[in-house]
Scaffold this motif. Sequence first.
Motif, mmCIF file in Angstrom:
data_model
loop_
_atom_site.group_PDB
_atom_site.id
_atom_site.type_symbol
_atom_site.label_atom_id
_atom_site.label_comp_id
_atom_site.label_asym_id
_atom_site.label_seq_id
_atom_site.Cartn_x
_atom_site.Cartn_y
_atom_site.Cartn_z
ATOM 1 N N GLY A 102 0.828 -1.076 -0.107
ATOM 2 C CA GLY A 102 -0.091 0.037 -0.053
ATOM 3 C C GLY A 102 0.861 1.182 0.197
ATOM 4 N N GLY A 103 0.350 2.305 0.204
ATOM 5 C CA GLY A 103 1.055 3.597 0.270
ATOM 6 C C GLY A 103 0.232 4.595 1.145
ATOM 7 N N THR A 104 0.649 5.848 1.360
ATOM 8 C CA THR A 104 0.229 6.586 2.059
ATOM 9 C C THR A 104 0.031 7.819 1.099
ATOM 10 O OG1 THR A 104 1.419 6.007 4.202
ATOM 11 C CG2 THR A 104 0.740 8.421 4.179
ATOM 12 N N SER A 105 -1.316 8.405 1.557
ATOM 13 C CA SER A 105 -1.437 9.642 0.729
ATOM 14 C C SER A 105 -1.560 11.026 1.476
ATOM 15 C CB SER A 105 -3.165 9.408 -0.051
ATOM 16 O OG SER A 105 -3.476 10.593 -0.563
ATOM 17 N N VAL A 106 -0.617 11.768 0.974
ATOM 18 C CA VAL A 106 -0.678 13.213 1.758
ATOM 19 C C VAL A 106 -0.920 14.241 1.060
ATOM 20 C CG1 VAL A 106 1.547 12.039 3.043
ATOM 21 C CG2 VAL A 106 2.051 13.363 1.002
ATOM 22 N N ASN A 107 -1.358 15.118 1.543
ATOM 23 C CA ASN A 107 -1.569 16.312 0.892
ATOM 24 C C ASN A 107 -1.346 17.741 1.694
ATOM 25 O OD1 ASN A 107 -3.649 16.366 3.194
ATOM 26 N ND2 ASN A 107 -5.350 16.376 1.723
ATOM 27 N N ASN A 108 -0.376 17.686 2.800
ATOM 28 C CA ASN A 108 0.268 18.640 3.563
ATOM 29 C C ASN A 108 1.367 18.440 4.136
ATOM 30 O OD1 ASN A 108 -0.456 17.503 6.333
ATOM 31 N ND2 ASN A 108 -2.458 17.816 5.463
ATOM 32 N N GLU A 109 2.003 19.258 4.737
ATOM 33 C CA GLU A 109 3.437 18.918 5.206
ATOM 34 C C GLU A 109 3.299 18.049 6.621
ATOM 35 O OE1 GLU A 109 7.342 21.583 6.168
ATOM 36 O OE2 GLU A 109 5.645 22.569 5.256
ATOM 37 N N THR A 110 2.286 18.247 7.423
ATOM 38 C CA THR A 110 2.107 17.278 8.385
ATOM 39 C C THR A 110 2.144 16.090 8.281
ATOM 40 O OG1 THR A 110 1.185 19.158 9.605
ATOM 41 C CG2 THR A 110 0.948 17.213 10.628
ATOM 42 N N SER A 111 1.460 15.751 7.181
ATOM 43 C CA SER A 111 1.101 14.186 7.038
ATOM 44 C C SER A 111 2.498 13.761 6.396
ATOM 45 C CB SER A 111 -0.033 13.943 5.817
ATOM 46 O OG SER A 111 -0.101 14.795 4.957
ATOM 47 N N PHE A 112 2.995 14.661 5.680
ATOM 48 C CA PHE A 112 4.353 14.141 4.754
ATOM 49 C C PHE A 112 5.403 13.657 5.939
ATOM 50 C CE2 PHE A 112 8.744 15.413 3.821
ATOM 51 C CZ PHE A 112 9.033 14.429 2.975
#
Length: 101
Positions: A39-49
């Motif tokens: 799987g993977g991780t979907s990030v859309n901001n610096e915090t989740s990254f």
Amino acid sequence: MNTKLEKPIRLRNLTYGNIVENLSHVSFGNYHLPNPNDGGTSVNNETSFESWKKRMILRYPNAEVELIPNESWSSRVQVIDKSFQYDQSIFVKSKSNFLSA
């Protein structure tokens, strides 16, 4: 500042800005980052990254990352690390064995 990456970068030096700059054409600003499973991780901001990066550095401290804008959405970010590839292969093999049992 131009941060276009033409070669792999150490994971610990990678920033969310690098992702955005190099993969800016991604729709809705969601970036798919690989995990050691299938799987993977979907990030859309610096915090989740930063959360993803922190988890990855703990397991793969010497990993490098390659950004490939022309790949499919799930392959644009590649983690280059033998332990990471090994963990992925073990997960996929275990999952395959479980599903075929």
